[in-house]
Design a protein around this motif. Structure first.
Motif, PDB file in Angstrom:
ATOM      1  N   MET B   1       0.746  -1.318   0.109  1.00 38.85           N
ATOM      2  CA  MET B   1      -0.026  -0.073   0.096  1.00 38.85           C
ATOM      3  C   MET B   1       0.701   1.278  -0.125  1.00 38.85           C
ATOM      4  N   SER B   2       2.105   1.106   0.460  1.00 37.78           N
ATOM      5  CA  SER B   2       2.864   2.413   0.694  1.00 37.78           C
ATOM      6  C   SER B   2       3.155   2.983  -0.765  1.00 37.78           C
ATOM      7  N   SER B   3       3.355   2.134  -1.639  1.00 36.42           N
ATOM      8  CA  SER B   3       3.708   2.622  -3.127  1.00 36.42           C
ATOM      9  C   SER B   3       2.348   3.565  -3.572  1.00 36.42           C
ATOM     10  N   LEU B   4       1.299   3.664  -2.958  1.00 33.79           N
ATOM     11  CA  LEU B   4      -0.099   4.377  -3.243  1.00 33.79           C
ATOM     12  C   LEU B   4       0.163   5.861  -2.654  1.00 33.79           C
ATOM     13  N   ILE B   5       1.074   5.911  -1.673  1.00 37.46           N
ATOM     14  CA  ILE B   5       1.109   7.109  -0.868  1.00 37.46           C
ATOM     15  C   ILE B   5       1.605   8.215  -1.573  1.00 37.46           C
ATOM     16  N   ALA B   6       2.641   8.151  -2.500  1.00 39.88           N
ATOM     17  CA  ALA B   6       3.025   9.323  -3.391  1.00 39.88           C
ATOM     18  C   ALA B   6       1.947   9.616  -4.518  1.00 39.88           C
ATOM     19  N   PRO B   7       1.282   8.661  -5.173  1.00 44.55           N
ATOM     20  CA  PRO B   7       0.198   9.037  -6.131  1.00 44.55           C
ATOM     21  C   PRO B   7      -1.155   9.787  -5.459  1.00 44.55           C
ATOM     22  N   ARG B   8      -1.236   9.217  -4.299  1.00 46.00           N
ATOM     23  CA  ARG B   8      -2.363   9.508  -3.603  1.00 46.00           C
ATOM     24  C   ARG B   8      -2.214  11.124  -2.995  1.00 46.00           C
ATOM     25  N   THR B   9      -0.899  11.259  -2.579  1.00 44.49           N
ATOM     26  CA  THR B   9      -0.577  12.522  -2.121  1.00 44.49           C
ATOM     27  C   THR B   9      -0.523  13.798  -3.483  1.00 44.49           C
ATOM     28  N   ALA B  10      -0.116  13.025  -4.488  1.00 44.31           N
ATOM     29  CA  ALA B  10      -0.037  14.176  -5.806  1.00 44.31           C
ATOM     30  C   ALA B  10      -1.337  14.483  -6.292  1.00 44.31           C
ATOM     31  N   ALA B  11      -2.440  13.273  -6.071  1.00 51.64           N
ATOM     32  CA  ALA B  11      -3.759  13.540  -6.546  1.00 51.64           C
ATOM     33  C   ALA B  11      -4.273  14.452  -5.698  1.00 51.64           C
ATOM     34  N   LEU B  12      -4.209  14.488  -4.128  1.00 56.48           N
ATOM     35  CA  LEU B  12      -4.723  15.356  -3.495  1.00 56.48           C
ATOM     36  C   LEU B  12      -4.386  16.862  -3.462  1.00 56.48           C
ATOM     37  N   ALA B  13      -2.842  16.826  -3.979  1.00 56.68           N
ATOM     38  CA  ALA B  13      -2.623  18.232  -4.112  1.00 56.68           C
ATOM     39  C   ALA B  13      -3.175  18.840  -5.411  1.00 56.68           C
ATOM     40  N   ILE B  14      -3.343  17.911  -6.471  1.00 58.22           N
ATOM     41  CA  ILE B  14      -4.220  18.516  -7.611  1.00 58.22           C
ATOM     42  C   ILE B  14      -5.520  19.041  -7.302  1.00 58.22           C
ATOM     43  N   VAL B  15      -6.074  18.067  -6.441  1.00 57.27           N
ATOM     44  CA  VAL B  15      -7.448  18.360  -6.088  1.00 57.27           C
ATOM     45  C   VAL B  15      -7.420  19.667  -5.254  1.00 57.27           C
ATOM     46  N   VAL B  16      -6.658  19.844  -4.369  1.00 57.71           N
ATOM     47  CA  VAL B  16      -6.427  21.066  -3.588  1.00 57.71           C
ATOM     48  C   VAL B  16      -6.336  22.339  -4.507  1.00 57.71           C
ATOM     49  N   GLY B  17      -5.431  21.995  -5.435  1.00 48.44           N
ATOM     50  CA  GLY B  17      -4.775  23.070  -6.206  1.00 48.44           C
ATOM     51  C   GLY B  17      -6.208  23.704  -7.190  1.00 48.44           C
ATOM     52  N   THR B  18      -6.725  22.662  -7.905  1.00 49.65           N
ATOM     53  CA  THR B  18      -7.819  23.134  -8.499  1.00 49.65           C
ATOM     54  C   THR B  18      -8.863  23.898  -7.739  1.00 49.65           C
ATOM     55  N   ALA B  19      -9.278  23.431  -6.542  1.00 52.38           N
ATOM     56  CA  ALA B  19     -10.144  24.050  -5.510  1.00 52.38           C
ATOM     57  C   ALA B  19      -9.615  25.375  -5.402  1.00 52.38           C
ATOM     58  N   LEU B  20      -8.590  25.542  -5.018  1.00 57.47           N
ATOM     59  CA  LEU B  20      -8.045  27.031  -4.670  1.00 57.47           C
ATOM     60  C   LEU B  20      -7.861  27.739  -5.931  1.00 57.47           C
ATOM     61  N   TRP B  21      -7.627  27.459  -7.156  1.00 55.98           N
ATOM     62  CA  TRP B  21      -7.608  28.359  -8.112  1.00 55.98           C
ATOM     63  C   TRP B  21      -9.113  28.661  -8.518  1.00 55.98           C
ATOM     64  N   LEU B  22     -10.323  27.564  -8.478  1.00 61.30           N
ATOM     65  CA  LEU B  22     -11.478  28.193  -8.666  1.00 61.30           C
ATOM     66  C   LEU B  22     -11.811  29.209  -7.815  1.00 61.30           C
ATOM     67  N   LEU B  23     -11.460  29.176  -6.640  1.00 59.93           N
ATOM     68  CA  LEU B  23     -11.918  30.026  -5.448  1.00 59.93           C
ATOM     69  C   LEU B  23     -11.283  31.314  -5.724  1.00 59.93           C
ATOM     70  N   SER B  24     -10.008  31.434  -6.368  1.00 59.70           N
ATOM     71  CA  SER B  24      -9.269  32.516  -6.390  1.00 59.70           C
ATOM     72  C   SER B  24      -9.664  33.382  -7.711  1.00 59.70           C
ATOM     73  N   ILE B  25     -10.501  32.859  -8.467  1.00 61.50           N
ATOM     74  CA  ILE B  25     -10.903  33.518  -9.861  1.00 61.50           C
ATOM     75  C   ILE B  25     -11.768  34.950  -9.514  1.00 61.50           C
ATOM     76  N   PRO B  26     -12.906  34.629  -8.528  1.00 66.75           N
ATOM     77  CA  PRO B  26     -13.941  35.647  -8.367  1.00 66.75           C
ATOM     78  C   PRO B  26     -13.068  36.882  -7.652  1.00 66.75           C
ATOM     79  N   GLY B  27     -11.762  36.666  -7.083  1.00 67.04           N
ATOM     80  CA  GLY B  27     -11.373  37.868  -6.017  1.00 67.04           C
ATOM     81  C   GLY B  27     -10.167  38.267  -6.965  1.00 67.04           C
ATOM     82  N   THR B  28     -10.033  37.786  -8.082  1.00 66.82           N
ATOM     83  CA  THR B  28      -8.923  38.146  -9.140  1.00 66.82           C
ATOM     84  C   THR B  28      -9.249  39.493  -9.749  1.00 66.82           C
ATOM     85  N   ASP B  29      -8.724  40.631  -9.803  1.00 62.42           N
ATOM     86  CA  ASP B  29      -9.037  41.656 -10.511  1.00 62.42           C
ATOM     87  C   ASP B  29      -7.929  42.281 -11.453  1.00 62.42           C
TER      88      ASP B  29
END
Lengths: 119, 622
Positions: B1-29
């Protein structure tokens, strides 16, 4: 063919849908959204249709080549019709779509042959 | 299972990054752009999204096993997220498409769609009308206004789709999976040149690299080198033939390229020549046909271009820049823009980013100089630059040469970076699957490694990539102050075009405005910046030329003044006395006055409608 026949059939359907969508876009008055759809049609959907691509190309190159060829057909047809002084958006679109449909038909025939041979 | 830690962490980073980017758009002037460009307008959430993308890429490159089912889905998604945070933010946060040249291209498209013809007397760029005509066809019956959405998102869209042929080229150059992903990430951050907007050269770049990828894939022979040229030419039977269907596609793509852009076929030829001469590919006739087609187009359809600009074509003449005036009335407008602050940072970021990529490529070449394909890659990286000596094209050739060289520079750099992150043993094609041992160090447990280096290199890679991505935003969108287009500006120009009788004279301070985005054959559109240059600093001469042009309408924007200073070689405050003078003339009336545009209308104009109420000077007071 290295891809499953189901994918090939799905590709043909996707390609046909893309041709219909592009035709609809060009015939009906488009909006910004329909233009975005047309861009997607030109760039993305050919990638799905590309699973019926005959030569054994890798996926990335297949998508790039199919999308490039789709755009290049419209470029060349539009340029030629301007060169012979018969250009109109509707005429160029009609010729481009007709050529696309011919290519689609050729692909369907090739896929049908390959699928029949596989079965 | 440990071999899945890195892919899962990368996937989490992608999901978090996408959410943050979407949230950033309304506030970008976008109006928050300063001397360092759009980077000043990006919110902390946007920067965090970029950081998440960088972390995801570093994790995939350093800790996910190549060949695993997670490697490319995660790697490509992370690179697309990084590109989205760089190019997508400005596209999605802006109300209107940015960059005035894209609007000029819309004008060409509208002209072709309306008249069904091209006339290089209107603009010499119409000599290569293929891409414009295709866009006119795609825009259909509604015309180019339906393309505004596509224009707005073009930089983001082009930056993403071009990854396909570039990746195919990287694979043909023998890069392993880690090296390819590292190279793609480098390509994403180092592509600051800004040729990937709604323009024929962007389409040409995509077509050219698709052609290169096809040629490399289908006709690569790895045969004799240039040292055995005679033997290679004498042994045609050893050369693999390309499938006829693919040859037809190559010809089609070549024809589309030749009809669409003047410089791209030359760049492609410069890249194909070394491949043919070194025996890397067997397709000898294709470059010759491409050259012949280019020459045919130049001597038939594009004669209007070189007749008017033959000196520029061969670098004999260059654009002039001189002339300075001074004064003030609209300081409230120009003070909104910084003229020199941050400018050096923007220029430094462009030079620095380019040097980093070139330095990495040079180090890689030195380290792997014994590998033939590395030497070929270096040759291809150098191949576009000799064209700069032949034709400067107003200085743009150097930028375009770098742009065409970039995939090969990052191919060299990516090989080195991947080896630094996960060292490859001599004779090993791919790094082995990381082994995961129990360890007290969280990072070591997270990513696993063979030599101990990845545990250190992943965070380092993420930080370096984030810094380069930030620099890339400054370099790519550093001119945002002068290149941004507002809704008020577009509405004002549309009102002018709707209301003016044909053959009117619309004078603008510079061309940095959505002017000529329609009806380009129906009005005269001289520029005051040209009068200033011709007058060699003589203010009276500027005014007399201005009077001689008999303007019906004059348009001023702060972006025009700034552009004249930054890129036109005009002095600080050059536009203000001219604006004062215009306002004081008999028959002049300020019809539109907004923070980002002033429109002066003269009595003789014959305007048929009043300006939109929200743009008038009275609207400001209400």
């Amino acid at each position: 063919m290295t891809v499953p026949s189901q994918l090939q059939i799905a590709g043909v359907v996707a390609f046909a849908l893309s041709a219909i969508a592009l035709t609809a876009h060009l015939v009906v008055a488009p909006s910004a959204w329909s233009t975005a759809l047309a861009v997607l049609t030109l760039v993305v959907v050919p990638g799905l249709g590309a699973v019926v691509w005959v030569p054994p190309l890798p996926a990335d190159l297949t998508v790039a080549a199919t999308a490039s060829a789709s755009i290049a057909v419209i470029v060349v047809v539009s340029a030629v019709t301007i060169g012979v002084d018969v250009y109109s958006p509707a005429l160029s679109a009609a010729i481009s779509v007709a050529l696309g449909l011919v290519a689609l038909a050729a692909r369907i025939v090739l896929v049908a042959r390959t699928t029949r041979a596989a079965w | 299972m440990s071999s899945l830690i890195a892919p899962r962490t990368a996937a989490l980073a992608i999901v978090v990054g996408t959410a943050l980017w979407l949230l950033s758009i309304p506030g970008t002037d976008p109006t928050g752009a300063t001397g360092i460009g759009f980077a000043a307008a990006i919110t902390p959430l946007g920067w965090c999204a970029m950081a998440a993308a960088a972390v995801a890429i570093a994790l995939v490159v350093g800790a996910v096993a190549p060949g695993s089912r997670w490697f490319w889905p995660l790697g490509l998604t992370a690179v697309v997220l990084l590109l989205t945070t760089i190019h997508g933010t400005v596209a999605f946060a802006s109300d209107e498409p940015r960059f005035f040249t894209a609007y000029q291209h819309l004008g060409f498209i509208e002209y072709i769609g309306r008249t069904g013809a091209v006339d290089t007397a209107e603009d010499s760029r119409l000599g290569w009308f293929g891409a414009f005509a295709a866009a006119a066809t795609i825009s259909g019956v509604e015309g180019p206004s339906s393309l505004l959405g596509a224009v707005r998102h073009a930089p983001w869209l082009f930056s993403v789709v071009v990854l396909l042929p570039v990746h195919a080229v990287l694979r043909s150059l023998g890069l392993g999976e880690r090296a390819r992903l590292a190279a793609l990430a480098m390509f994403a951050v180092a592509n600051w040149v800004g040729q990937d907007y709604f323009a024929p050269q962007a389409l040409g770049y995509f077509l050219a690299f698709t052609i290169l990828a096809l040629v490399l894939h289908l006709t690569r022979i790895d045969g004799p080198s240039v040292r055995h040229l005679r033997r290679w030419w004498a042994a045609p039977s050893q050369r693999p033939a390309a499938p006829p269907a693919l040859l037809m596609v190559l010809v089609l793509l070549g024809a589309g390229l030749i009809a669409s852009h003047q410089l791209t076929p030359l760049m492609l030829l410069a890249l194909l020549a070394p491949m043919v001469l070194t025996g890397t590919v067997s397709l000898r006739a294709y470059p010759a046909a491409l050259a012949l087609g280019t020459l045919c187009w130049l001597t038939t359809a594009a004669t209007g271009f070189w007749e008017g600009e033959v000196g520029r074509l061969f670098g004999v003449t260059s654009s002039d820049s001189a002339g300075v005036t001074s004064g003030s009335v609209s300081q409230n407008l120009t003070e909104r823009l910084s003229t020199t602050e941050g400018r050096m940072l923007v220029i430094g970021s462009r030079v620095g980013l380019s040097l980093v990529v070139i330095l990495l490529a040079a180090l890689s070449l030195w380290r792997y100089r014994a590998v033939p394909v590395v030497r070929l890659t270096a040759m291809l990286a150098f191949a576009p630059f000799p064209l700069v000596a032949v034709q400067s094209y107003g200085g743009e050739s150097l930028l375009r040469a770098f742009f065409f060289s970039l995939p090969f520079l990052v191919a060299l750099g990516g090989r080195l970076v991947a080896d630094l992150v996960v060292p490859v043993k001599p004779g090993e094609q791919q790094p082995a699957q990381p082994t995961h041992r129990s360890s007290t160090r969280t990072m070591r447990r997270l990513i696993g490694d063979r030599a101990g280096r990845p545990a250190r290199m992943v965070p380092i890679t993420a930080v370096v990539l984030l810094v380069l991505a930030g620099v890339s935003v400054v370099a790519r969108y550093g001119n945002e102050e002068s290149e941004r287009v507002s809704s008020d500006q577009l509405a004002a120009v549309d009102w002018i075009y709707d209301s003016l009788p044909e053959r009117s004279t619309i004078v603008s301070f510079t061309g940095t405005l959505p002017l000529r985005h329609r009806d380009l054959d129906r009005h005269r559109t001289p520029r005051i910046s040209a009068f200033v240059r011709l007058s060699d600093g003589q203010v009276d001469s500027v005014y007399s030329q201005l009077a001689a042009s008999e303007p019906d309408v004059v348009i001023y924007t702060p972006q025009q003044a700034l552009f004249g200073e930054q890129q036109g070689g005009l002095g600080n405050g050059w536009a203000e006395p001219i604006l004062d003078h215009l306002v004081s003339l008999d028959g002049a009336q300020v019809a539109i006055e907004r923070p980002d545009i002033v429109v002066i209308v003269f009595d003789r104009s014959g305007l048929t409608a009043a300006p939109p109420a929200h743009l008038t000077p009275e609207a400001d007071g209400s």
